[in-house]
Design a protein around this motif. Structure first.
Motif, mmCIF file in Angstrom:
data_model
loop_
_atom_site.group_PDB
_atom_site.id
_atom_site.type_symbol
_atom_site.label_atom_id
_atom_site.label_comp_id
_atom_site.label_asym_id
_atom_site.label_seq_id
_atom_site.Cartn_x
_atom_site.Cartn_y
_atom_site.Cartn_z
ATOM 1 N N TYR A 135 -6.940 -6.129 7.954
ATOM 2 C CA TYR A 135 -6.217 -5.338 8.740
ATOM 3 C C TYR A 135 -4.598 -5.949 9.122
ATOM 4 C CZ TYR A 135 -5.351 -2.323 12.571
ATOM 5 O OH TYR A 135 -5.094 -1.267 13.668
ATOM 6 N N GLU A 136 -4.863 -7.332 9.066
ATOM 7 C CA GLU A 136 -3.359 -7.911 9.545
ATOM 8 C C GLU A 136 -2.353 -7.782 8.426
ATOM 9 O OE1 GLU A 136 -2.332 -9.893 12.044
ATOM 10 O OE2 GLU A 136 -3.971 -8.969 13.361
ATOM 11 N N GLN A 137 -2.860 -7.610 6.994
ATOM 12 C CA GLN A 137 -1.996 -7.358 5.944
ATOM 13 C C GLN A 137 -1.328 -6.174 5.830
ATOM 14 O OE1 GLN A 137 -3.373 -9.134 2.214
ATOM 15 N NE2 GLN A 137 -5.240 -9.830 3.258
ATOM 16 N N ILE A 138 -1.906 -5.187 6.443
ATOM 17 C CA ILE A 138 -1.725 -3.714 6.291
ATOM 18 C C ILE A 138 -0.608 -3.367 7.526
ATOM 19 C CG2 ILE A 138 -2.317 -1.449 6.520
ATOM 20 C CD1 ILE A 138 -5.018 -2.358 5.147
ATOM 21 N N GLY A 139 0.466 -2.798 7.124
ATOM 22 C CA GLY A 139 1.348 -2.571 8.212
ATOM 23 C C GLY A 139 1.633 -0.744 8.494
ATOM 24 N N THR A 140 2.493 -0.495 8.982
ATOM 25 C CA THR A 140 3.033 0.928 9.364
ATOM 26 C C THR A 140 3.666 1.425 8.034
ATOM 27 O OG1 THR A 140 5.068 0.257 10.611
ATOM 28 C CG2 THR A 140 2.878 0.767 11.989
ATOM 29 N N LEU A 160 -2.364 -5.160 -2.670
ATOM 30 C CA LEU A 160 -3.223 -5.602 -1.340
ATOM 31 C C LEU A 160 -4.625 -6.392 -1.744
ATOM 32 C CD1 LEU A 160 -3.518 -5.442 1.586
ATOM 33 C CD2 LEU A 160 -4.492 -3.119 1.493
ATOM 34 N N LEU A 161 -5.207 -5.520 -2.676
ATOM 35 C CA LEU A 161 -6.509 -6.004 -2.831
ATOM 36 C C LEU A 161 -6.804 -6.787 -3.964
ATOM 37 C CD1 LEU A 161 -8.638 -2.581 -2.358
ATOM 38 C CD2 LEU A 161 -7.826 -4.163 -0.744
ATOM 39 N N ALA A 162 -7.479 -7.900 -3.816
ATOM 40 C CA ALA A 162 -7.700 -9.205 -4.691
ATOM 41 C C ALA A 162 -8.936 -9.084 -5.577
ATOM 42 C CB ALA A 162 -7.631 -10.330 -4.145
#
Length: 673
Positions: free
Chosen positions: A399-404, A412-414
């Motif tokens: 959630y911290e990695q995702i912004g507006t 995003l996904l590893a």
């Protein structure tokens, strides 16, 4: 002598994709007159932005003084969409007098998911006699729960016959945490503890969402100096005050569809019809009989859960203009799959965020082979941080990695495990996924032009590169795949309408067979047994995209499809032409011969005379429903009371078993002076 002008009414519908507004006057014939209508994007991070966009446009188009508006009425699909998509706040369920085995009934365990549950001794029997209540376990758990949930749902055994233990738990929770609490007896007087608990749980999950909607609307009205009462459409099509809806948001499930039925009848004058309302997230199908929507006597089913909410007999399908477009796995000639999840269309994401989206789509197109996550982005919904309470460590990290700003999911996904984590954030309503949708397909083909068509075409090109079972591209061009998507949407719409008709004809139990027969008929399958199917009544097509998606519907359902002129604002129009309608119930039972026990509201009283008990029950429900009608927003309610007796005859003697007393109050909502 000058004629006093008729008051103006403002209708608002907050949907998953668009917020609609309509300004309506009673002047202009029996159907009144739509003076102006407008749409704006629903802004989930701040609902007031979308509301103000639509209403300001209506006021500007009509050159109306806001002070002339005497009533504001709102319908919404937010609660329905949340349940279909599995969203809502984290809630603690308090079960009094139940055991863990009860969670397995009526889908309660599935609905609960990973949310906490606390079991407490207590509850009552069928006659309202109490077992010993012990809330010590609840009290010990409240400090931790108060910091990790957004609300509480309390359900006690036979609380409909005596709510004392629910009231005790509710008061304790409010005192210790200050958080919203829903008690099951406040929502339903029906027996069936696990289903009542399910309804209560869903209500508690929806409180913060509906509270934000009402607060946003009230704030906007105040800023525009619109001093008019605010009403909300309930799931049965009736109107209630905003304060009433805030406490019982579960009753707004199917609010939007119910309003659309009222609007459909108002616009077309058709008394008997199938009504299909296609939005961005869902398609809602219902039946008009004799000018009134059919109600579901068993309670509304939404998102696979059967609730105890009285609402229109509506079937809600996860099919809309913004449905996720996917490909059938493992097939030589894979089918196009739609929904049930709503995505942010790429055309919309491109319009809002420009190069942040298009540059990533172009990067993915330059790759020699298609990727599984191509054309997908993640972005925050913008809900308040407090609604992110209770995240696991992996969820919080992602959630911290995702912004507006949309972030390409392949960056995003590893790992595949993180995909499940992302889906949980989506289910909590914290994150949106953006991807290819029917709305994008419509932009590619020039049939829709309100967002960025160039971004939509990039998404379609990426989707067309996906491989079938032979390793070939599934489509030769963005146009070819877009046409397939739109044809699929119309075909699925026909299937859902016909399946609803079968269910209304009592064939719901044979759903699998009915589904197979419908598919054969819609496909005009050239088998030995030729099948055709036709409705006995026309379809009223509602929704902004109905003229597009329902253009080829008539030949698939065997009857005409009527798309009214103001179909794009049917919900908002239906919101302002309805009535307030509320009810209250009481029961009189006989725990032992000669003793008549009355349970009404939050009180239980005993009588030694049947007649006096019934008279007291009728007086109680009349008083309760009159008060509820005022709270719901009408000052001139008509009240009807009906009493149903259950008796038996033993040796020619009448034996009283139970009496059920129901009062219904209805009337037009109060308007500003």
């Amino acid at each position: 002598m000058t004629t006093k002008p008729k008051p103006l009414f403002l209708g608002i519908d907050t949907g998953g994709t668009y917020t609609d507004a309509v300004l309506w006057s009673e002047q202009g014939g029996p159907k009144g007159k739509v003076l102006a209508k407008a749409k704006a994007l629903t802004t989930r991070h701040d609902l007031a932005v979308g509301i103000s966009g639509a209403v300001d446009a209506v006021l500007e188009k009509s050159a109306t003084d806001p002070a002339a508006i005497k009533l504001v009425s709102m319908s919404t699909t937010l609660a329905t969409n949340a349940l279909v998509e599995g969203q809502g706040g984290r809630v603690a369920l308090i079960m009094i007098g139940f055991t863990e085995a009860d969670l397995a009934r009526d889908g309660l365990k599935t609905a609960l998911g990973t949310d906490p549950v606390v079991f407490c001794p207590g509850g009552h029997d069928v006659h309202g006699n109490a077992a010993k209540l012990d809330l010590s376990g609840l009290e010990a758990a409240l400090p931790e729960l108060g910091a990790s949930v957004s609300g509480f749902a309390v359900c006690a055994y036979f609380a409909t016959r005596n709510p004392a233990h629910e009231l005790a738990a509710r008061d304790l929770i409010r005192e210790k945490t200050g958080l919203p609490v829903t008690a099951s007896h406040e929502l339903s007087a029906k027996l069936g503890g696990p289903r009542r608990a399910l309804t209560t749980l869903l209500n508690a999950r929806l409180i913060s969402m509906i509270d934000r909607l009402v607060a946003a609307t009230e704030g906007f009205l105040e800023a525009r100096k619109i001093a008019a009462p605010l009403m909300v459409v309930r799931g049965d099509g009736a109107l209630v005050s905003a304060a009433f809806a805030r406490q019982r948001p579960i009753e707004t499930i199917l609010s939007g569809p119910a309003a659309s039925l009222v609007g459909a009848r108002h616009m077309t004058g058709l008394n008997n019809a199938m009504v299909s309302d296609i939005g961005g997230t869902t398609t809602d199908v219902a039946v008009l009989d004799g000018g009134r929507p059919r109600l579901d006597p068993e309670g509304a089913t939404v998102g696979g859960f059967r609730t105890m909410v009285e609402a229109v007999a509506m079937r809600t399908f996860g099919l809309g203009g913004d449905s996720e477009v996917a490909l059938e796995d493992g097939a030589l000639n894979p089918k196009i799959l739609l929904g049930p999840r709503r995505l942010v269309p790429l055309a919309l994401a491109g319009m809002m965020h420009g190069v942040a989206v298009t540059s990533e789509l172009e990067r993915q197109l330059r790759a020699p082979n298609p990727g599984r996550m191509d054309g997908r982005f993640a972005l925050r919904t913008g809900v308040p941080d407090r609604l992110a309470a209770g995240l696991t460590a992996p969820e919080a990290k992602l959630y911290e990695q995702i912004g507006t700003v949309p972030l390409a999911i392949d960056r995003l996904l590893a790992s595949n495990a993180q995909n499940a984590t992302l889906n949980r954030l989506v289910s909590r309503g914290l994150v949106h996924v953006s991807g290819f949708t029917p709305s994008d397909a419509a932009h590619v083909l020039g049939k829709q032009a309100n967002w960025d068509a160039a971004t939509a075409r990039l998404g379609a090109e990426l989707f067309a590169r996906k491989r079938d079972g032979r390793g070939q591209n599934i489509a030769a061009s963005p146009e070819v795949i877009s046409e397939r998507v739109l044809v699929t949407l119309t075909r699925w719409s026909a299937e859902y309408i016909l399946e609803t008709a079968f269910a209304e004809d009592g064939l719901d139990g044979a759903a699998t067979v009915a589904h197979a027969l419908v598919q054969r008929a819609v496909d005009a399958h050239p088998g030995i047994a030729r099948l055709s199917v036709a409705l006995d009544r026309p379809v009223i097509g509602l929704g902004a995209s109905a003229p597009l998606h329902y253009a080829g519907l008539a030949e698939l359902v065997g009857n005409e499809c009527v798309v009214p002129e103001d179909t794009d604002v049917a919900n908002a129009l239906g919101a302002v032409v309805g009535q307030v309608r509320v009810s209250a119930e009481a029961r009189v039972s006989q725990p032992k011969e000669g003793l008549f026990r009355l349970a009404s509201g939050q009180t239980v009283r005993d009588f030694t005379d049947e007649g006096k008990a019934i008279a007291a029950a009728e007086a109680d429900v009349r008083a309760i429903v009159a008060e509820r009608a005022k709270d719901a927003g009408t000052d001139n309610a008509e009240i009807e009371v009906a009493t149903e007796f259950r008796v038996s005859t033993v040796e020619a003697q009448r034996m009283f078993i139970e009496a059920h007393v129901v009062a219904v109050a209805s009337g037009r909502p109060r308007i500003a002076v």
